[in-house]
Write a protein that holds these residues in place. Sequence first.
Motif, mmCIF file in Angstrom:
data_model
loop_
_atom_site.group_PDB
_atom_site.id
_atom_site.type_symbol
_atom_site.label_atom_id
_atom_site.label_comp_id
_atom_site.label_asym_id
_atom_site.label_seq_id
_atom_site.Cartn_x
_atom_site.Cartn_y
_atom_site.Cartn_z
ATOM 1 N N GLY A 23 22.438 -1.217 2.215
ATOM 2 C CA GLY A 23 21.942 0.044 2.061
ATOM 3 C C GLY A 23 20.441 -0.015 1.455
ATOM 4 O O GLY A 23 19.989 -1.188 0.916
ATOM 5 N N SER A 24 19.714 1.160 1.425
ATOM 6 C CA SER A 24 18.371 0.980 0.886
ATOM 7 C C SER A 24 18.919 1.120 -0.500
ATOM 8 O O SER A 24 18.659 2.340 -1.060
ATOM 9 N N GLY A 25 19.101 0.018 -1.395
ATOM 10 C CA GLY A 25 19.043 -0.085 -2.504
ATOM 11 C C GLY A 25 20.585 0.101 -3.177
ATOM 12 O O GLY A 25 20.570 -0.008 -4.334
ATOM 13 N N GLY A 26 21.362 -0.068 -2.452
ATOM 14 C CA GLY A 26 22.913 0.041 -2.973
ATOM 15 C C GLY A 26 23.519 1.011 -2.746
ATOM 16 O O GLY A 26 24.844 0.907 -2.321
ATOM 17 N N SER A 27 23.279 2.258 -2.802
ATOM 18 C CA SER A 27 24.101 3.706 -2.813
ATOM 19 C C SER A 27 24.657 3.500 -1.226
ATOM 20 O O SER A 27 25.585 3.961 -0.894
ATOM 21 N N GLU A 421 17.693 -2.165 -15.774
ATOM 22 C CA GLU A 421 17.992 -1.066 -16.342
ATOM 23 C C GLU A 421 17.616 0.376 -15.656
ATOM 24 O O GLU A 421 18.214 1.193 -15.258
ATOM 25 N N ASN A 422 16.554 0.035 -15.107
ATOM 26 C CA ASN A 422 15.662 1.086 -13.946
ATOM 27 C C ASN A 422 15.957 0.810 -12.752
ATOM 28 O O ASN A 422 15.095 1.258 -11.731
ATOM 29 N N VAL A 423 16.965 0.077 -12.332
ATOM 30 C CA VAL A 423 16.982 -0.264 -10.693
ATOM 31 C C VAL A 423 17.202 0.888 -9.876
ATOM 32 O O VAL A 423 16.514 0.783 -8.760
ATOM 33 N N SER A 424 17.704 2.109 -10.289
ATOM 34 C CA SER A 424 17.910 3.102 -9.605
ATOM 35 C C SER A 424 16.658 3.837 -9.181
ATOM 36 O O SER A 424 16.326 4.093 -8.024
ATOM 37 N N GLU A 425 15.733 3.949 -10.074
ATOM 38 C CA GLU A 425 14.479 4.182 -9.935
ATOM 39 C C GLU A 425 13.481 3.503 -8.984
ATOM 40 O O GLU A 425 12.874 4.201 -8.181
ATOM 41 N N ILE A 426 13.755 2.215 -9.188
ATOM 42 C CA ILE A 426 12.765 1.183 -8.340
ATOM 43 C C ILE A 426 13.412 1.393 -6.683
ATOM 44 O O ILE A 426 12.642 1.513 -5.755
ATOM 45 N N ASN A 427 14.905 1.510 -6.771
ATOM 46 C CA ASN A 427 15.026 1.733 -5.344
ATOM 47 C C ASN A 427 14.840 3.075 -4.478
ATOM 48 O O ASN A 427 14.476 2.989 -3.522
ATOM 49 N N ASP A 428 14.574 4.185 -5.530
ATOM 50 C CA ASP A 428 14.291 5.310 -4.765
ATOM 51 C C ASP A 428 12.791 5.370 -4.388
ATOM 52 O O ASP A 428 12.470 5.646 -3.196
ATOM 53 N N ILE A 429 11.935 4.547 -4.883
ATOM 54 C CA ILE A 429 10.531 4.375 -4.773
ATOM 55 C C ILE A 429 10.629 3.553 -3.221
ATOM 56 O O ILE A 429 9.764 3.865 -2.538
ATOM 57 N N LEU A 430 11.292 2.423 -3.482
ATOM 58 C CA LEU A 430 11.209 1.613 -2.151
ATOM 59 C C LEU A 430 11.745 2.149 -1.033
ATOM 60 O O LEU A 430 11.164 1.925 0.127
ATOM 61 N N ASP A 431 12.750 3.051 -1.259
ATOM 62 C CA ASP A 431 13.354 3.931 0.008
ATOM 63 C C ASP A 431 12.221 4.780 0.618
ATOM 64 O O ASP A 431 11.873 4.757 1.952
ATOM 65 N N THR A 432 11.423 5.423 -0.380
ATOM 66 C CA THR A 432 10.448 6.574 0.264
ATOM 67 C C THR A 432 9.329 5.718 0.831
ATOM 68 O O THR A 432 9.168 6.320 2.148
ATOM 69 N N ASP A 453 2.062 0.265 -7.154
ATOM 70 C CA ASP A 453 1.700 1.459 -8.227
ATOM 71 C C ASP A 453 2.759 2.118 -8.790
ATOM 72 O O ASP A 453 2.714 1.988 -10.049
ATOM 73 N N GLU A 454 3.696 2.693 -7.948
ATOM 74 C CA GLU A 454 4.894 3.552 -8.498
ATOM 75 C C GLU A 454 5.801 2.791 -9.433
ATOM 76 O O GLU A 454 6.274 3.061 -10.448
ATOM 77 N N VAL A 455 5.942 1.466 -8.817
ATOM 78 C CA VAL A 455 7.198 0.702 -9.713
ATOM 79 C C VAL A 455 6.408 0.160 -10.748
ATOM 80 O O VAL A 455 6.996 -0.130 -11.871
ATOM 81 N N GLY A 456 5.002 -0.269 -10.620
ATOM 82 C CA GLY A 456 4.266 -0.719 -11.811
ATOM 83 C C GLY A 456 4.255 0.181 -13.012
ATOM 84 O O GLY A 456 4.496 -0.231 -14.169
ATOM 85 N N LYS A 457 4.118 1.435 -12.692
ATOM 86 C CA LYS A 457 4.445 2.471 -13.790
ATOM 87 C C LYS A 457 5.502 2.475 -14.420
ATOM 88 O O LYS A 457 5.497 2.499 -15.804
#
Length: 461
Positions: A23-27, A421-432, A453-457
């Motif tokens: 999946g795109s990021g696991g879910s 710890e923040n993998v869910s947030e990273i997944n969402d950005i990469l999906d988008t 830029d977004e994941v770097g933040k």
Amino acid sequence: MKKKFLSILLAASMMTGLLAGCGSGGSESTTAAATEAKTEAATAKDDGGSDATEAKPDDTGSEAITLKWAIWDKDATPYWIALQEAYQESHPNVTIEMVDLGSTDYMTVLATELSGSGSDFDVVTIKDVPGYATLVSKNTLEPLDSYISNAGIDLSQYGGVDSQISVNGSLYELPFRNDFWVIFYNKDIFDAAGVSYPTNDMTFEQYDELARKVADPTFGQQIYGTHYHTWRSAVQLFGVLDGKNNILSGKYDFFKPYYEMVLKQEDDNICRNYADLSAEGLHYSAAFSGGDVAMLNMGSWFISTLISNIKSGEYDASLCGNWGIVKYPHAEGVEPGSTLGTITGLSVTAVSDQKDAAFDFVQWVSGPEGAKVMAETGNFPALMTDDALNIICGLEGFPTDAESKEALKVSNLYLEVPYAENVSEINDILDTYHKSIMNREMTIDEGIAAMNDEVGKILGQ
């Protein structure tokens, strides 16, 4: 395990889809992999209708033990009961009591259960890495390092997965199931084009060349050289196969050559267009079974679906019945057999007052005995022993060529979603931004710059 029960399980294997790892990021991975059929084995119960059989002390007088195990979808997943009964047969003083928490929001429900003061689970099943990260952060899982060391378990047999789920140098789960990506191909299409089949040692350049050789853009008889499902993992994660990059790095320039390859294939009608696939909702199984796709990069869970649906007549055997699999393509200098995957694991809870017994169960399920049971139910164990490999390849309908059997041997398994710890947030950005690139709303460079830029933040870079 009783012979009658084994025969039920072997029959069930042909009717059961494997859990998705894509999946795109696991879910999406887990959702796509939902097992497709209820089986007689999965609904078997004891006379009292409970999930566990009565504990019986063994001949040595060992104390009777009951271990409470959290799972999901018991009635649709035959390996739960298969593992329970096989373990109890070899450990007659132990009762494994399964508690079905359902597949919908399983990890959220489990986290709630384990955070409550009344939780009495001894063993819990870990469905995905983001959920695993949550449980570890809540201190609800027992570190397994000392148990692993005392048992002399060789973690290298899991293809390098241990380092990807390690938390500050400690492991809190052992994998027992593994779904990994391979290339499915339609032999009839290659035969008709007079092109040699894909091999188990194929670079991305060779893969692209093959796709172009067999493709036919002629209207009304179009053949696509390859196919990519809409999950971001079908494109982005080619870039992690070198073992140097992963989705947690915050720098994603390594995605660029693979986006360039796929978008150029779209432009040249070598594969279907992402925007059209998204609008139509075409499933990858429908694409491959339609007989106009030469190659499909997809997970091992599709093997049992393909076998059972061809056998049942749901898929037209004249269109897709002559198929095979090979290992994933690889970049120059990367070891063949390096692939993407997802795992399902078992953990011992921090609150269990039977941790030694609980780990023995975890070790058994994740070891050679559990691997054999998983294979007998048509599923891929995390530990692919020779016995398990032969059982899977011996399933009626599995390709008989040597290349397809060899394709199941993984040299390096890189998780689609490694621990963070923040993998869910990273997944969402990469999906988008994957969607933005594939829909041509952003250029490849613009999309990757946005990811960086977004994941770097998030990472504070």
